[in-house]
Scaffold this active site. Structure first.
Site, PDB file in Angstrom:
ATOM      1  N   ARG A 194     -56.595 -12.807 -96.912  1.00  0.00           N
ATOM      2  CA  ARG A 194     -57.368 -12.131 -95.900  1.00  0.00           C
ATOM      3  C   ARG A 194     -57.387 -10.614 -96.070  1.00  0.00           C
ATOM      4  NH1 ARG A 194     -57.155 -15.989 -93.558  1.00  0.00           N
ATOM      5  NH2 ARG A 194     -55.077 -15.952 -94.352  1.00  0.00           N
ATOM      6  N   THR A 195     -56.223 -10.024 -96.124  1.00  0.00           N
ATOM      7  CA  THR A 195     -56.178  -8.568 -96.080  1.00  0.00           C
ATOM      8  C   THR A 195     -56.850  -7.973 -97.316  1.00  0.00           C
ATOM      9  OG1 THR A 195     -54.171  -8.714 -94.801  1.00  0.00           O
ATOM     10  CG2 THR A 195     -54.650  -6.583 -95.753  1.00  0.00           C
TER      11      THR A 195
ATOM     12  N   LYS B  10     -43.917  -4.623-116.790  1.00  0.00           N
ATOM     13  CA  LYS B  10     -43.310  -3.993-117.982  1.00  0.00           C
ATOM     14  C   LYS B  10     -42.226  -3.014-117.572  1.00  0.00           C
ATOM     15  CE  LYS B  10     -47.695  -3.891-120.530  1.00  0.00           C
ATOM     16  NZ  LYS B  10     -48.700  -2.942-121.022  1.00  0.00           N
TER      17      LYS B  10
ATOM     18  N   ARG C  91     -50.084  -3.380-100.789  1.00  0.00           N
ATOM     19  CA  ARG C  91     -49.130  -4.273-100.110  1.00  0.00           C
ATOM     20  C   ARG C  91     -47.924  -4.462-101.019  1.00  0.00           C
ATOM     21  NH1 ARG C  91     -50.530  -9.875 -97.256  1.00  0.00           N
ATOM     22  NH2 ARG C  91     -51.157  -8.365 -95.705  1.00  0.00           N
TER      23      ARG C  91
ATOM     24  N   HIS D  69     -47.666  -3.061 -90.542  1.00  0.00           N
ATOM     25  CA  HIS D  69     -48.955  -3.520 -91.081  1.00  0.00           C
ATOM     26  C   HIS D  69     -50.061  -2.858 -90.243  1.00  0.00           C
ATOM     27  CE1 HIS D  69     -51.996  -5.886 -92.854  1.00  0.00           C
ATOM     28  NE2 HIS D  69     -51.505  -7.094 -92.732  1.00  0.00           N
TER      29      HIS D  69
HETATM   30  C1  NCD Z   1     -50.018 -11.139 -91.923  1.00  0.00           C
HETATM   31  C2  NCD Z   1     -49.130 -10.370 -92.872  1.00  0.00           C
HETATM   32  O1  NCD Z   1     -49.390 -10.343 -94.073  1.00  0.00           O
HETATM   33  O2  NCD Z   1     -48.174  -9.808 -92.376  1.00  0.00           O
HETATM   34  N1  NCD Z   1     -51.205 -11.577 -92.513  1.00  0.00           N
HETATM   35  C3  NCD Z   1     -52.278 -10.742 -92.602  1.00  0.00           C
HETATM   36  O3  NCD Z   1     -52.200  -9.634 -93.069  1.00  0.00           O
HETATM   37  N2  NCD Z   1     -53.420 -11.169 -92.074  1.00  0.00           N
HETATM   38  C4  NCD Z   1     -49.318 -12.205 -91.201  1.00  0.00           C
HETATM   39  C5  NCD Z   1     -48.614 -13.268 -91.966  1.00  0.00           C
HETATM   40  O4  NCD Z   1     -48.598 -13.276 -93.201  1.00  0.00           O
HETATM   41  O5  NCD Z   1     -48.069 -14.151 -91.312  1.00  0.00           O
END
Ligand code: NCD
Length: 309
Positions: free
Chosen positions: A54-55, A83, A104, A132
Site C-alpha cells: 500500500r504505502t 553489498k 521505509r 509512520h
Molecule cells: C502499516 C505499517 O506499515 O505500519 N501499514 C501501512 O503502512 N499501510 C500497518 C501495518 O503494517 O500493520
C-alpha cells in the site's frame, strides 16, 4: 513553507501546515486533471527496506498521477545495501538521482539519520515500530472528511498498540486537536509504550484509559482504529501465536456501536476485521487508502514547492 522540508515525525509540521496539505489534497480530489502534469520532470525515489504494498504503491501512484517519475527498490537485497553500503552513502547517492525520497526501514530512527545526509526532502514511510507520519496524514484527512473535523472525538485504538507505529503517530497527531480522548484497547502485553503515555497523553492532560475488551467500550466510540498484530516485530513466535487472535471485529460487535462510528485500519488486515464488516457503511478502511494517495500527492507538491495552477 513546506518546501524542502523533511517529514520524519508527525509533529514535524505545525497544525496550520497540515491544514495547507489537507486543503491541497481536497482540491486535487475535486479536480485531479488540473494537477496531472504539475510534477513533470521531477523524480520520487522509494527506498523500501521493509515489505510494503500500500504505502509504496500509494507514493508511486501519487507521483505518477502528478506527472512525475519514480525510481527505487522494494527489496533491500536488490540494492547495494546487500553489498554492505551504509545508509548514509545510499542516501547521498539517491539524493543526486531524485528530487524527493520516501523511505521505509526496519530500524527506529533510520529516516531521521537519512535526512541528515540528504540534499532533498526525506519522507519517513515507516521506521520500525516507531512512527509512520504519512499514514497519519491519511488518517487525519479521512477523519476530517468522514467526521467533519478533528476535534472532540472519542477514538478507540485496538490491537497491537506496542509495535503499531501508525497508532503511535496517530496519538501524537490527534492530541493536538481539542477535546479528543482515547480508549486504548489491547492485551496487556501490547499496550502503548510508556513514552507516548507520559510525553504525549499525560503531559498534555489528555483523557485516556486502557482496557482489554473491545465489546465493553465500542458503544462509546466515534472512531474505531483497528490494527494488525505486528508479527514481524515479535521476539518470540509463541507469544505471537498466543496473541494473534486477540481481537476480531464482527457484525455482532458492530451492532453495539454508534450508527455514525467509523471503522479505520491502516491495512493490511489479517483477521482482525471480519470480511462481513466490509459491507457495513461504517467500514471506512478502503476509502482511507484512497485518501492516502491524494494526501501523498499534496505532500509531494508541497515539499517540491511546485506551483499550484
Ligand atoms: C502499516 C505499517 O506499515 O505500519 N501499514 C501501512 O503502512 N499501510 C500497518 C501495518 O503494517 O500493520
Amino acid at each position: 513553507m513546506l518546501i524542502n522540508r523533511h517529514l520524519i515525525d508527525p509533529m514535524d509540521f505545525k497544525v496550520e501546515e497540515l491544514d495547507e496539505i489537507f486543503s491541497l489534497a481536497e482540491k486535487i480530489i475535486k479536480n485531479p486533471k488540473k494537477y496531472s502534469k504539475i510534477c513533470d520532470g521531477k523524480i520520487l525515489a522509494t527506498l523500501f527496506y521493509e515489505p510494503s504494498t500500500r504505502t509504496r504503491f500509494s507514493f508511486e501512484s501519487a507521483m505518477m498521477r502528478l506527472g512525475g517519475n519514480v525510481l527505487g527498490f522494494s527489496e533491500p537485497n536488490s540494492s547495494s545495501a546487500s553489498k554492505g553500503e551504509t545508509l548514509a552513502d545510499t542516501i547521498k547517492m539517491v539524493s543526486i538521482y531524485s528530487d524527493v525520497i520516501a523511505m521505509r526501514h526496519p530500524k527506529e530512527g533510520a529516516a531521521r539519520v537519512a535526512s541528515l545526509y540528504s540534499k532533498v526532502p526525506v519522507i519517513n514511510a515507516g521506521d520500525g515500530g516507531h512512527q509512520h507520519p504519512t499514514q497519519t496524514l491519511t488518517d487525519l484527512l479521512t477523519i476530517k472528511n468522514l467526521k467533519g473535523n478533528l476535534k472532540n472525538k472519542t477514538i478507540g485504538l485496538c490491537g497491537d498498540l506496542k509495535f503499531g507505529r501508525t497508532v503511535h503517530s496517530l496519538i501524537k497527531a490527534m492530541s493536538r486537536y481539542e477535546g479528543n480522548e482515547f480508549i486504548l484497547i489491547s492485551p496487556k502485553e501490547l499496550k502503548v509504550p510508556d513514552y507516548i503515555k507520559e510525553q504525549v497523553l499525560e503531559k498534555n492532560n489528555i483523557k485516556f484509559r486502557e482496557v482489554e475488551a473491545l465489546e465493553d467500550v465500542i458503544e462509546e466510540l466515534d472512531i474505531l482504529y483497528m490494527t494488525r498484530i505486528q508479527k514481524e516485530r515479535f521476539f518470540n513466535e509463541e507469544e505471537y501465536l498466543r496473541l494473534k487472535d486477540s481481537y476480531i471485529l464482527n457484525m455482532e460487535k458492530m451492532d453495539k456501536a454508534k450508527n455514525d462510528m467509523i471503522v479505520m485500519h491502516p491495512l493490511p488486515r489479517v483477521n482482525e476485521i471480519d470480511m462481513e464488516v466490509d459491507n457495513d457503511s461504517r467500514a471506512s478502511y478502503f476509502k482511507q487508502a484512497e485518501f492516502g494517495m491524494y494526501v501523498r500527492m499534496a505532500l509531494i507538491c508541497k515539499l517540491l514547492g511546485v506551483e499550484e495552477c
